[in-house]
Design a protein around this motif. Structure first.
Motif, PDB file in Angstrom:
ATOM      1  N   ARG A  68       0.856  -1.198   0.000  1.00 33.57           N
ATOM      2  CA  ARG A  68       0.000   0.000   0.000  1.00 33.57           C
ATOM      3  C   ARG A  68       0.883   1.236   0.000  1.00 33.57           C
ATOM      4  NH1 ARG A  68      -2.529  -0.089   5.177  1.00 33.57           N
ATOM      5  NH2 ARG A  68      -0.706   1.046   5.893  1.00 33.57           N
ATOM      6  N   GLN A  69       0.701   2.113  -0.971  1.00 30.05           N
ATOM      7  CA  GLN A  69       1.489   3.334  -1.074  1.00 30.05           C
ATOM      8  C   GLN A  69       0.589   4.556  -1.009  1.00 30.05           C
ATOM      9  OE1 GLN A  69       3.879   3.513  -4.616  1.00 30.05           O
ATOM     10  NE2 GLN A  69       4.921   5.399  -4.022  1.00 30.05           N
ATOM     11  N   ILE A  70       0.992   5.546  -0.262  1.00 31.26           N
ATOM     12  CA  ILE A  70       0.227   6.789  -0.134  1.00 31.26           C
ATOM     13  C   ILE A  70       0.897   7.857  -0.995  1.00 31.26           C
ATOM     14  CG2 ILE A  70      -0.656   8.545   1.443  1.00 31.26           C
ATOM     15  CD1 ILE A  70      -0.517   6.465   3.671  1.00 31.26           C
ATOM     16  N   ILE A  71       0.138   8.426  -1.909  1.00 27.19           N
ATOM     17  CA  ILE A  71       0.686   9.452  -2.809  1.00 27.19           C
ATOM     18  C   ILE A  71      -0.141  10.727  -2.709  1.00 27.19           C
ATOM     19  CG2 ILE A  71       1.601   7.750  -4.424  1.00 27.19           C
ATOM     20  CD1 ILE A  71      -0.905   8.730  -6.229  1.00 27.19           C
ATOM     21  N   ASP A  72       0.413  11.806  -3.249  1.00 26.78           N
ATOM     22  CA  ASP A  72      -0.270  13.095  -3.219  1.00 26.78           C
ATOM     23  C   ASP A  72      -0.009  13.813  -4.548  1.00 26.78           C
ATOM     24  OD1 ASP A  72      -1.842  14.974  -1.886  1.00 26.78           O
ATOM     25  OD2 ASP A  72      -0.088  16.154  -1.347  1.00 26.78           O
ATOM     26  N   LYS A  73      -1.052  14.155  -5.264  1.00 29.50           N
ATOM     27  CA  LYS A  73      -0.905  14.734  -6.598  1.00 29.50           C
ATOM     28  C   LYS A  73      -0.931  16.257  -6.572  1.00 29.50           C
ATOM     29  CE  LYS A  73      -2.926  10.763  -9.019  1.00 29.50           C
ATOM     30  NZ  LYS A  73      -4.072  10.283  -9.831  1.00 29.50           N
ATOM     31  N   VAL A  74      -0.147  16.838  -7.489  1.00 34.26           N
ATOM     32  CA  VAL A  74      -0.121  18.277  -7.717  1.00 34.26           C
ATOM     33  C   VAL A  74      -0.594  18.531  -9.149  1.00 34.26           C
ATOM     34  CG1 VAL A  74       1.344  20.320  -7.918  1.00 34.26           C
ATOM     35  CG2 VAL A  74       1.774  18.649  -6.095  1.00 34.26           C
ATOM     36  N   VAL A  75      -1.591  19.404  -9.283  1.00 34.62           N
ATOM     37  CA  VAL A  75      -2.089  19.759 -10.617  1.00 34.62           C
ATOM     38  C   VAL A  75      -1.715  21.212 -10.896  1.00 34.62           C
ATOM     39  CG1 VAL A  75      -4.092  19.922 -12.142  1.00 34.62           C
ATOM     40  CG2 VAL A  75      -4.022  18.163 -10.348  1.00 34.62           C
ATOM     41  N   LEU A  76      -0.915  21.444 -11.946  1.00 35.93           N
ATOM     42  CA  LEU A  76      -0.477  22.787 -12.307  1.00 35.93           C
ATOM     43  C   LEU A  76      -1.556  23.518 -13.116  1.00 35.93           C
ATOM     44  CD1 LEU A  76       3.209  22.005 -13.397  1.00 35.93           C
ATOM     45  CD2 LEU A  76       2.354  22.674 -11.129  1.00 35.93           C
ATOM     46  N   GLY A  77      -1.349  24.801 -13.270  1.00 35.45           N
ATOM     47  CA  GLY A  77      -2.303  25.614 -14.014  1.00 35.45           C
ATOM     48  C   GLY A  77      -2.440  25.206 -15.466  1.00 35.45           C
ATOM     49  N   ASN A  78      -1.439  24.541 -16.009  1.00 35.03           N
ATOM     50  CA  ASN A  78      -1.504  24.050 -17.393  1.00 35.03           C
ATOM     51  C   ASN A  78      -2.110  22.654 -17.470  1.00 35.03           C
ATOM     52  OD1 ASN A  78       0.517  22.467 -16.342  1.00 35.03           O
ATOM     53  ND2 ASN A  78       2.141  23.276 -17.672  1.00 35.03           N
ATOM     54  N   ASN A  79      -2.699  22.225 -16.328  1.00 33.62           N
ATOM     55  CA  ASN A  79      -3.360  20.924 -16.183  1.00 33.62           C
ATOM     56  C   ASN A  79      -2.396  19.728 -16.156  1.00 33.62           C
ATOM     57  OD1 ASN A  79      -6.001  21.926 -15.980  1.00 33.62           O
ATOM     58  ND2 ASN A  79      -6.121  22.145 -18.216  1.00 33.62           N
ATOM     59  N   LYS A  80      -1.101  19.984 -16.054  1.00 31.24           N
ATOM     60  CA  LYS A  80      -0.124  18.916 -15.894  1.00 31.24           C
ATOM     61  C   LYS A  80      -0.225  18.369 -14.473  1.00 31.24           C
ATOM     62  CE  LYS A  80       3.619  16.453 -16.828  1.00 31.24           C
ATOM     63  NZ  LYS A  80       3.644  15.385 -17.846  1.00 31.24           N
ATOM     64  N   THR A  81      -0.387  17.027 -14.351  1.00 31.22           N
ATOM     65  CA  THR A  81      -0.514  16.384 -13.044  1.00 31.22           C
ATOM     66  C   THR A  81       0.775  15.652 -12.679  1.00 31.22           C
ATOM     67  OG1 THR A  81      -2.901  16.085 -13.306  1.00 31.22           O
ATOM     68  CG2 THR A  81      -1.807  14.699 -11.679  1.00 31.22           C
ATOM     69  N   LEU A  82       1.282  15.919 -11.497  1.00 30.80           N
ATOM     70  CA  LEU A  82       2.513  15.305 -11.006  1.00 30.80           C
ATOM     71  C   LEU A  82       2.226  14.533  -9.724  1.00 30.80           C
ATOM     72  CD1 LEU A  82       4.811  18.433 -11.474  1.00 30.80           C
ATOM     73  CD2 LEU A  82       4.585  16.497 -13.044  1.00 30.80           C
ATOM     74  N   MET A  83       2.842  13.367  -9.578  1.00 29.06           N
ATOM     75  CA  MET A  83       2.618  12.538  -8.402  1.00 29.06           C
ATOM     76  C   MET A  83       3.732  12.737  -7.383  1.00 29.06           C
ATOM     77  SD  MET A  83       1.837   8.435  -8.195  1.00 29.06           S
ATOM     78  CE  MET A  83       3.547   7.883  -8.259  1.00 29.06           C
ATOM     79  N   GLY A  84       3.360  13.156  -6.176  1.00 34.86           N
ATOM     80  CA  GLY A  84       4.327  13.388  -5.117  1.00 34.86           C
ATOM     81  C   GLY A  84       4.081  12.515  -3.904  1.00 34.86           C
ATOM     82  N   ASN A  85       4.765  12.843  -2.835  1.00 32.34           N
ATOM     83  CA  ASN A  85       4.664  12.074  -1.601  1.00 32.34           C
ATOM     84  C   ASN A  85       4.250  12.957  -0.439  1.00 32.34           C
ATOM     85  OD1 ASN A  85       7.169  10.478  -3.126  1.00 32.34           O
ATOM     86  ND2 ASN A  85       5.735   9.155  -2.040  1.00 32.34           N
TER      87      ASN A  85
END
Length: 697
Positions: free
Chosen positions: A293-310
């Motif tokens: 089980r992994q817990i992740i946190d996503k960041v969505v930029l204004g250009n709609n680019k989605t990045l997966m963080g921790n």
């Protein structure tokens, strides 16, 4: 992972299971606390406290020695802690019956789904000799049957846990079943410890500043005499030290002599080579690995680019996008470099209100949160992939993804982003040793492989103190009964819980037999997925079910460890004091090797750029079927030759012992490289696996 209604003692948990004339020189010098270790308690008429006072008076020249004496260890081993000058400590070290004198050091906490059900608890076992002296606002019950604390001061007059670490680790080892737990809806399910029916005795040895080693030894002294079965201690130094100046090694040695296994965290200084600090062979040293089980946190930029963080982020922002602030935009009083790493005191609250702040480091969120920003996006260490609980919307991105955000900020007139609430995903690569977990080789005993094995230590949900903040921010006012934590602090009680589970089936087994069962049944891990291979995971990933029936065990007792210490050049007189008997170094034993200790793994350091031939001598004890035949198989991923003599072991009865020899030969190895293989004994039912590591340093 039980919810007991009040916090458990902070840090050091011990599991009890249901088992069938000198002048006063140097008075102007600076004094500090030294530990004076004096080995085992002598037999016959002997008053430890009187002796401690007498020799302390001798070196201080003062009859009022109570003002110097900090602690007297007199229940399970011999020694004391005292405020001394360096000259006085040297005088003590030259005295008869004194094994070692060393400064009391500060040990640190090693932190950044189980499935075993047991019956409800009944009466406290009759063997228990401990007490409940938990201090202010602390009550024992049939689960927590003992408590002591060794801290002092207005805020440290209780065994209550005000940090959360002790509650979390004790819950992992033996918390009772609790349904429907989660961290704000994340990782929801039934929580339970390794052995829910086990009792807990809690010994508080730490404050927010760390864990004083004089206190740790006092806790060992009491716990051994109180009658615990398993000790789990998730603390350690940032570096290894010689055995009898190592608080944990000293305490665990005397625990071992009384039939108690000590589980210890490997430490969190990985992935540096040789960083493992828990190195004594009588300790069970546990590395930390991931779970599925992994817990992740996503960041969505204004250009709609989605990045997966921790991050373990329980917050939902109330609109789609927020302005991004970076560098000079967040500070008017610090340099550009200081502002970009969000240095302490650099963030201007008026500049970050309503904004998400970018920081070029991965641990700056407490400063950003205190400044009143809406959130933070951090640059994670390239080797760290851990989701920590955060007090507001925050996410740590990989260096590559973080640089993408910076590029977006530099190229956009009005850069914006939103940080989403964390989510759970499946980690198909698990278990993998986490980068922070300390690595071998063993710097003190190079021919003993450390760590011993790995256990779950990444993003573990377990019980938590309701008086502690769930994050590293003091400004975080949330209070929870369950929290997510990572570290070898979490893997250590997993192994302790399994050890206690094994002991319920085999109450007469020695600490080394239990340790062997855990190591030889551990699941093989993939060296391609684990940097440093056996130096990261030891024998492999712990398997509770298989550990109950290992088939064969490698046993070592006090005398065996004394012989090993002889081969390392330890003073024979001191070894007699440590052992408390007439143990002596066998004649000619100086030619023997540490690698011949009857250990469940096999390791040897050799010279680089030279061919090598290494021989290991081992003895196994049959604990499987009375009539059984085991055949040897060698599995290797390296060039070289391994010969096992004999290749077949035939047993006619339980507890029968058989010896064998493993001979490893090979061409020269480059510097800092390893030859790796495994020896597997199998009778068709049991699989007994031992790693073999030949390496250069």
């Amino acid at each position: 992972m039980a919810n007991h209604g009040f916090p458990l003692s902070y840090l050091l948990a011990f599991i009890l299971i249901l088992s069938p004339s000198f002048l006063c020189r140097g008075t102007d010098e600076e004094r500090k606390v030294y530990i004076v270790y004096m080995g085992s308690l002598p037999d016959g008429e002997y008053s430890p406290l009187s002796h401690h006072r007498s020799i302390l008076q001798e070196v201080t020249g003062d009859s009022a020695v109570e003002k110097f004496l900090v602690r007297s260890y007199q229940r399970s081993f011999n020694g004391f802690a005292a405020n001394l000058t360096s000259r006085q400590s040297q005088e003590l070290s030259n005295m008869n019956r004194v094994v070692s004198v060393f400064p009391s050091m500060t040990l640190q906490l090693q932190t950044t789904r189980r499935a075993l059900r047991m019956k409800v608890l009944v009466q406290v076992p009759k063997k228990w000799k401990g007490v409940c002296r938990g201090g202010q606002n602390f009550t024992c019950n049939r689960k927590i049957i003992g408590a002591r604390y060794y801290t002092s001061g207005p805020k440290h007059n209780s065994a209550r846990d005000d940090v959360g670490h002790g509650t979390h680790t004790a819950s992992i080892a033996s918390g009772i079943n609790v349904k429907g737990v989660s961290f704000y809806g994340m990782a929801q399910g039934t929580a339970r410890g390794g052995v829910p029916s086990a009792r807990i005795a809690a010994y508080k040895v730490c404050t927010a500043d760390g864990c004083n080693s004089a206190n740790v030894l006092a806790a060992f002294d009491d716990a051994i005499a109180d009658g615990v079965d398993i000790i789990t201690i998730s603390v350690g130094l940032d570096y290894p030290v010689v055995f009898f100046k190592d608080t944990l090694a000293i305490g665990a040695f005397h625990a071992m002599a009384k039939g108690i296994l000590t589980s210890n965290s490997a430490s969190n200084d990985g992935p540096s080579r040789g960083s493992v600090s828990s190195v004594a062979p009588w300790l069970l040293t546990v590395a930390a690995s991931s779970i599925d089980r992994q817990i992740i946190d996503k960041v969505v930029l204004g250009n709609n680019k989605t990045l997966m963080g921790n991050a373990v982020n329980s917050f939902t922002l109330n609109r789609s996008k927020f302005p991004l602030a970076y560098g000079k935009d967040i500070s008017g009083k610090c340099s550009e470099r200081e502002a970009r790493v969000c240095d302490l005191g650099c963030i201007d609250s008026s500049r970050v209100k309503g904004k998400i702040v970018l920081c070029d480091v991965g641990d700056a969120y407490p400063e950003v949160y205190s400044a009143g920003a809406t959130g933070s996006i951090l640059k994670s260490d390239v080797d760290i992939n851990v989701s920590e609980v955060v007090p507001f919307p925050s996410s740590a991105l990989s260096p590559h993804d973080y640089d993408m955000v910076i590029s977006y900020v530099n190229a956009t007139p009005n850069p914006q982003a939103v940080i989403l609430k964390s989510e759970i995903i499946k980690d198909a690569d698990a278990p993998v040793v986490v980068s922070f977990s300390s690595r071998g080789p063993n710097a003190i005993a190079p021919d003993i492989l450390k760590p011993d094995l790995s256990g779950p230590g990444l993003e573990i949900l377990a019980a938590y103190s309701p008086v502690a903040s769930p994050s590293d921010s003091f400004d975080d006012k949330r209070r929870v009964k369950y929290n997510v934590m990572s570290g070898t602090s979490m893997s250590c009680p997993h192994a302790a819980g399994v050890a206690a589970y094994v002991k319920t089936f085999h109450p007469d087994w020695s600490p080394s037999a239990i340790k062997s069962a855990l190591m030889t049944t551990a699941g093989a891990m993939d060296a391609k997925k684990n940097s440093d291979a056996e130096f990261a995971y030891g024998s492999g990933h712990i398997n509770p079910v298989k550990a109950v029936s290992p088939g064969l065990v490698y046993e070592a007792f006090k005398g065996d460890y004394i012989k090993m210490l002889c081969s390392m050049g330890y003073n024979e007189v001191n070894l007699k004091i440590i052992s408390g008997d007439n143990s002596s170094c066998p004649k000619g034993f100086g030619k023997a090797s540490v690698k011949d200790l009857n250990y469940p793994s096999m390791a040897a350091e050799v010279s680089s750029a030279k061919p090598f031939t290494v021989q290991f001598n081992r003895i196994v004890t049959n604990v499987g079927h009375a009539n059984s035949i085991y055949k040897a198989q060698v599995v290797t991923r390296s060039e070289g030759s391994i010969k096992v003599v004999p290749e077949v072991l035939s047993f006619k009865s339980l507890k029968e012992k058989q010896s064998f020899v493993v001979i490893v030969t090979g061409k020269s190895l480059p510097a800092k490289s390893m030859f790796s293989a495994s020896l597997v004994w199998s009778d068709g039912t049991h699989t007994v696996r031992s790693p073999i590591v030949i390496y250069t340093n």
